[in-house]
Design a protein around this motif. Structure first.
Motif, PDB file in Angstrom:
ATOM      1  N   PRO A 271     -20.167 -16.449   9.932  1.00  0.00           N
ATOM      2  CA  PRO A 271     -19.468 -15.160   9.824  1.00  0.00           C
ATOM      3  C   PRO A 271     -18.785 -14.966   8.471  1.00  0.00           C
ATOM      4  CG  PRO A 271     -19.001 -16.231  11.919  1.00  0.00           C
ATOM      5  CD  PRO A 271     -19.737 -17.229  11.100  1.00  0.00           C
ATOM      6  N   GLN A 272     -18.259 -16.051   7.876  1.00  0.00           N
ATOM      7  CA  GLN A 272     -17.590 -15.928   6.580  1.00  0.00           C
ATOM      8  C   GLN A 272     -18.556 -15.441   5.508  1.00  0.00           C
ATOM      9  OE1 GLN A 272     -17.870 -18.625   8.537  1.00  0.00           O
ATOM     10  NE2 GLN A 272     -16.149 -20.045   8.293  1.00  0.00           N
ATOM     11  N   THR A 273     -19.789 -15.979   5.539  1.00  0.00           N
ATOM     12  CA  THR A 273     -20.794 -15.573   4.558  1.00  0.00           C
ATOM     13  C   THR A 273     -21.198 -14.126   4.754  1.00  0.00           C
ATOM     14  OG1 THR A 273     -21.647 -17.841   4.465  1.00  0.00           O
ATOM     15  CG2 THR A 273     -23.076 -16.089   3.633  1.00  0.00           C
ATOM     16  N   LEU A 274     -21.374 -13.726   6.016  1.00  0.00           N
ATOM     17  CA  LEU A 274     -21.726 -12.341   6.300  1.00  0.00           C
ATOM     18  C   LEU A 274     -20.646 -11.386   5.802  1.00  0.00           C
ATOM     19  CD1 LEU A 274     -23.133 -12.720   9.937  1.00  0.00           C
ATOM     20  CD2 LEU A 274     -24.412 -12.489   7.806  1.00  0.00           C
ATOM     21  N   LYS A 275     -19.414 -11.787   5.920  1.00  0.00           N
ATOM     22  CA  LYS A 275     -18.309 -10.957   5.457  1.00  0.00           C
ATOM     23  C   LYS A 275     -18.344 -10.802   3.944  1.00  0.00           C
ATOM     24  CE  LYS A 275     -13.283 -10.472   5.858  1.00  0.00           C
ATOM     25  NZ  LYS A 275     -12.024 -11.086   6.384  1.00  0.00           N
ATOM     26  N   GLN A 276     -18.691 -11.880   3.246  1.00  0.00           N
ATOM     27  CA  GLN A 276     -18.806 -11.823   1.786  1.00  0.00           C
ATOM     28  C   GLN A 276     -19.953 -10.905   1.378  1.00  0.00           C
ATOM     29  OE1 GLN A 276     -16.725 -13.337  -0.425  1.00  0.00           O
ATOM     30  NE2 GLN A 276     -15.485 -14.077   1.273  1.00  0.00           N
ATOM     31  N   LEU A 277     -21.068 -11.001   2.093  1.00  0.00           N
ATOM     32  CA  LEU A 277     -22.235 -10.185   1.759  1.00  0.00           C
ATOM     33  C   LEU A 277     -21.957  -8.701   1.907  1.00  0.00           C
ATOM     34  CD1 LEU A 277     -25.077 -12.245   3.504  1.00  0.00           C
ATOM     35  CD2 LEU A 277     -24.625 -12.085   1.056  1.00  0.00           C
ATOM     36  N   ASN A 307     -14.007  -5.508  -1.745  1.00  0.00           N
ATOM     37  CA  ASN A 307     -14.097  -6.167  -3.049  1.00  0.00           C
ATOM     38  C   ASN A 307     -12.706  -6.567  -3.535  1.00  0.00           C
ATOM     39  OD1 ASN A 307     -14.833  -7.069  -5.596  1.00  0.00           O
ATOM     40  ND2 ASN A 307     -14.998  -5.005  -6.455  1.00  0.00           N
ATOM     41  N   LYS A 308     -12.452  -7.867  -3.581  1.00  0.00           N
ATOM     42  CA  LYS A 308     -11.134  -8.378  -3.966  1.00  0.00           C
ATOM     43  C   LYS A 308     -11.052  -8.774  -5.437  1.00  0.00           C
ATOM     44  CE  LYS A 308      -9.825  -8.077   0.320  1.00  0.00           C
ATOM     45  NZ  LYS A 308      -8.883  -7.000   0.728  1.00  0.00           N
ATOM     46  N   PHE A 309     -12.195  -8.836  -6.098  1.00  0.00           N
ATOM     47  CA  PHE A 309     -12.192  -9.301  -7.484  1.00  0.00           C
ATOM     48  C   PHE A 309     -11.648  -8.221  -8.412  1.00  0.00           C
ATOM     49  CE2 PHE A 309     -14.256  -9.881 -11.652  1.00  0.00           C
ATOM     50  CZ  PHE A 309     -13.774 -11.143 -11.956  1.00  0.00           C
ATOM     51  N   THR A 340      -7.752 -17.613  -8.175  1.00  0.00           N
ATOM     52  CA  THR A 340      -6.939 -17.090  -7.068  1.00  0.00           C
ATOM     53  C   THR A 340      -7.805 -16.294  -6.099  1.00  0.00           C
ATOM     54  OG1 THR A 340      -4.979 -16.989  -8.478  1.00  0.00           O
ATOM     55  CG2 THR A 340      -4.954 -15.667  -6.465  1.00  0.00           C
ATOM     56  N   THR A 341      -8.717 -15.491  -6.645  1.00  0.00           N
ATOM     57  CA  THR A 341      -9.610 -14.696  -5.803  1.00  0.00           C
ATOM     58  C   THR A 341     -10.539 -15.589  -4.994  1.00  0.00           C
ATOM     59  OG1 THR A 341      -9.558 -12.891  -7.414  1.00  0.00           O
ATOM     60  CG2 THR A 341     -11.341 -12.857  -5.801  1.00  0.00           C
ATOM     61  N   VAL A 342     -11.072 -16.622  -5.631  1.00  0.00           N
ATOM     62  CA  VAL A 342     -11.964 -17.556  -4.937  1.00  0.00           C
ATOM     63  C   VAL A 342     -11.240 -18.228  -3.775  1.00  0.00           C
ATOM     64  CG1 VAL A 342     -13.197 -19.756  -5.164  1.00  0.00           C
ATOM     65  CG2 VAL A 342     -13.476 -17.988  -6.911  1.00  0.00           C
ATOM     66  N   LEU A 343     -10.000 -18.660  -4.026  1.00  0.00           N
ATOM     67  CA  LEU A 343      -9.233 -19.299  -2.953  1.00  0.00           C
ATOM     68  C   LEU A 343      -8.989 -18.343  -1.795  1.00  0.00           C
ATOM     69  CD1 LEU A 343      -6.551 -21.319  -4.972  1.00  0.00           C
ATOM     70  CD2 LEU A 343      -8.619 -22.188  -3.858  1.00  0.00           C
ATOM     71  N   GLU A 344      -8.689 -17.105  -2.110  1.00  0.00           N
ATOM     72  CA  GLU A 344      -8.412 -16.120  -1.064  1.00  0.00           C
ATOM     73  C   GLU A 344      -9.657 -15.838  -0.229  1.00  0.00           C
ATOM     74  OE1 GLU A 344      -7.016 -11.436  -0.607  1.00  0.00           O
ATOM     75  OE2 GLU A 344      -6.891 -12.444  -2.543  1.00  0.00           O
ATOM     76  N   GLN A 345     -10.809 -15.677  -0.901  1.00  0.00           N
ATOM     77  CA  GLN A 345     -12.029 -15.337  -0.181  1.00  0.00           C
ATOM     78  C   GLN A 345     -12.657 -16.542   0.512  1.00  0.00           C
ATOM     79  OE1 GLN A 345     -14.661 -13.239  -2.863  1.00  0.00           O
ATOM     80  NE2 GLN A 345     -13.527 -11.334  -2.599  1.00  0.00           N
ATOM     81  N   SER A 346     -12.203 -17.738   0.175  1.00  0.00           N
ATOM     82  CA  SER A 346     -12.794 -18.944   0.759  1.00  0.00           C
ATOM     83  C   SER A 346     -11.865 -19.627   1.756  1.00  0.00           C
ATOM     84  CB  SER A 346     -13.161 -19.938  -0.357  1.00  0.00           C
ATOM     85  OG  SER A 346     -14.016 -19.352  -1.300  1.00  0.00           O
ATOM     86  N   LYS A 347     -10.815 -18.933   2.147  1.00  0.00           N
ATOM     87  CA  LYS A 347      -9.842 -19.572   3.045  1.00  0.00           C
ATOM     88  C   LYS A 347     -10.426 -19.902   4.417  1.00  0.00           C
ATOM     89  CE  LYS A 347      -7.934 -15.015   4.209  1.00  0.00           C
ATOM     90  NZ  LYS A 347      -6.717 -14.165   4.139  1.00  0.00           N
ATOM     91  N   ASP A 348     -11.529 -19.250   4.775  1.00  0.00           N
ATOM     92  CA  ASP A 348     -12.153 -19.511   6.070  1.00  0.00           C
ATOM     93  C   ASP A 348     -13.305 -20.519   5.977  1.00  0.00           C
ATOM     94  OD1 ASP A 348     -10.444 -17.706   7.359  1.00  0.00           O
ATOM     95  OD2 ASP A 348     -11.749 -16.012   6.870  1.00  0.00           O
ATOM     96  N   TYR A 349     -13.475 -21.154   4.791  1.00  0.00           N
ATOM     97  CA  TYR A 349     -14.529 -22.150   4.602  1.00  0.00           C
ATOM     98  C   TYR A 349     -13.898 -23.555   4.609  1.00  0.00           C
ATOM     99  CZ  TYR A 349     -17.772 -18.467   3.192  1.00  0.00           C
ATOM    100  OH  TYR A 349     -18.568 -17.358   3.162  1.00  0.00           O
TER     101      TYR A 349
END
Length: 564
Positions: A271-277, A307-309, A340-349
């Protein structure tokens, strides 16, 4: 004819044979040559809406002829030899010529990929005792070709010529008033199916069902052109001169999901990957040729809510700190913000977070450094990493070294971080010493063979780290010419969009010089070498006018045509 060549020839044969439709068709054909259909948009109107991606390839001879202004004699000779070989091999044992018989009537070609059909449980017989997952079993994605007819009389003549060829088996069936032609070379060969729609388009596919879907679309069912997100990217396309091809993806996340599901060995996307896509809504890309070479542009339409970037243009001043002979460079802006953006978007990994935690712990225990604050936190300005030729000191055996440059608003933290690294090196077998280069104070980590690494400040805000003493000299010394003013850098990057988020730059000649040093025992094949020698360099950049659009531009800079 070899089976591999038959795969190429059969679609062309089946496409042309169906054009011959009797006296009534001939009377219509007397209208004479027409244009390239309605281009990509016209082709998309007969592609089913279920298509996940489509590519449109132009057959405009003026666009392709533009490529002839580039290349060394060896590359030109290689290309001509390849075309002659293709023509001879594909049409072996026949009097067919692509140049004379096919090229005059073939218009633009659209290649669309449709999602695969789920494999029924009965179609899959696993070994006894093996677990089955029928819901995940998929067949190959389906392919559909739409070929425009730009000259109906030439197509008719070619069809008549093909009818005289031996060994071609043709069978016709009717579907909703349209004639589907099945073409094969033998009883055992896989057939190709085709249909002519409105006497202006030929639709081909390896499966009859796919042709039937195209006919349904032609008769009024939803098309790729009417699909949400597709019409706008088909109409606007990408602004490149002498367009050779464009690719259209109206639902990026949906495409990735369906392709992942089509792989029997693939695992379900988390689900995390689908959310990123889902950040990317649609995408369009195009490649064309201009006076500089081959240019590719890609535009991604983003969901601004997802888009958080936070994109920022770079001032590109840091490029001027590199010497003119730099062979490769990557530059950008705001590493700390991106982290910071990477950490935020990867918190569910969990796996990523575990790896980051291990790096944090390792740095803290060995060097007493905080990864987020003392390593990445002060890298808040422009940055660049480059490869620079050198045959001196410890770099003599490899032929090049590297340099990293960072602009920072927190010099105090940066100095503290470098000081801790110096202290760690002092405890090892290396020597830490000071050196003056061009009036700048530089710290070196020295070995008996020469300096391993050096760092120092170029000005109040710009720090550099260089691999090897010669590279430190090249960065900190007084340069007679810088990279940004060099002829090759300007030729490769000068026409890319500005302002931008940074560059990827590659000088092909200098890179090949380094590469050939390591390929002495396995040299580059002459054919590949001929192509590489025709390339001046590669330049890539990215821009983002707002949070809803991201653009990438790439130039494969080619050398002007030369003669012996």
């Amino acid at each position: 004819m070899p089976a591999s060549k038959s795969k190429i020839l059969i679609p062309v044969i089946s496409a042309a044979v169906v054009v011959t439709g009797g006296i009534a068709a001939y009377m219509f054909l007397k209208g004479g040559p027409i244009g390239d259909g309605a281009g990509a948009l016209g082709s998309a109107k007969v592609v089913p809406s279920s298509a996940i991606v489509a590519t449109y390839i132009t057959t405009d001879p003026q666009a392709w002829a533009k490529l002839q202004q580039f290349g060394t004699p060896e590359a030109q000779q290689l290309l001509n030899k390849g075309l002659e070989s293709f023509n001879k091999d594909v049409f072996k044992d026949s009097n067919i010529s692509y140049e004379k018989d096919i090229k005059p009537w073939v218009g633009g070609v659209m290649v669309a990929m449709l999602p695969p059909n789920p494999v029924k449980p009965a179609q899959f017989n696993p070994p006894t005792g093996a677990p089955t997952q029928p819901s995940k079993l998929q067949s190959e994605p389906k392919v559909l070709f739409v070929v425009g007819i730009k000259d109906k009389i030439a197509a008719l003549n070619f069809g008549n010529k093909l009818k005289a060829q031996k060994g071609i088996k043709i069978q016709e069936t009717d579907y909703k008033g349209e004639k589907i032609t099945e073409t094969s070379e033998s009883e055992n060969s896989k057939p190709t199916y085709s249909v002519v729609l409105n006497n202006s388009q030929i639709v081909l596919a390896p499966e009859k069902q796919t042709i039937e879907q195209a006919i349904d679309t032609y008769k009024g069912q939803a098309s790729f052109a009417s699909k949400e997100g597709a019409n706008s990217i088909l109409s606007k396309g990408v602004d490149v001169k002498n367009t050779l091809a464009q690719i259209y993806i109206p639902d990026y996340a949906g495409m990735v999901k369906q392709l992942a599901a089509a792989n029997p060995q693939g695992t379900q996307l988390p689900p995390q990957t689908l959310k990123q896509l889902e950040q990317v809504k649609s995408m369009v890309a195009g490649v064309g040729v201009d006076d500089a070479g081959l240019r590719l542009k890609a535009i991604a339409n983003l969901d601004p809510q997802l888009n958080k970037f936070q994109y920022q243009n770079t001032p590109a001043k840091i490029v001027g700190q590199f010497p003119a002979d730099t062979l490769a460079l990557v530059s950008g802006q705001g590493i700390s913000r991106a982290w910071t953006t990477v950490l935020e978007q990867s918190k569910d990994y969990p796996e990523f977070n575990q790896a980051v935690a291990q790096v944090r712990q390792q740095l803290k225990s060995t060097v007493d450094l905080d990864l987020d604050k003392e390593v990445l936190g002060w890298m808040d300005g422009e940055f660049a990493v480059g490869a620079i030729p050198s045959n001196q000191g410890i770099l003599a055996s490899v032929g090049f070294g590297g340099a990293l440059l960072f602009d920072t608003s927190d010099r105090k933290t940066a100095e503290s971080t470098l000081s801790k690294l110096d202290d760690l090196i002092k405890k090892q077998t290396l020597t830490v010493a000071q050196k003056d280069i061009g009036g700048k104070k530089v710290t070196e980590w020295q070995t008996p063979q020469g300096a391993l690494l050096a760092h120092g400040w170029l000005d109040q805000d710009t720090v550099f780290v260089a691999l090897g003493s010669p590279i430190a000299d090249a960065i900190a010394g007084n340069k007679t010419q810088t990279l940004e003013n060099s002829d090759n850098f300007k030729a490769v990057t000068g026409s890319l969009q500005k302002p931008n988020g940074g560059y990827f730059y590659l000088d092909m000649d200098k890179t090949m010089t380094i590469f050939n040093r390591f390929a002495a025992f396995q040299p580059v094949p002459p054919e590949a070498n001929a192509i590489l020698n025709s390339i001046r360099g590669l330049g890539v950049t990215a821009t983002s006018p707002d949070k809803s659009v991201s653009q990438v531009e790439m130039l494969l800079a080619l050398k002007p045509k030369t003669t012996k």
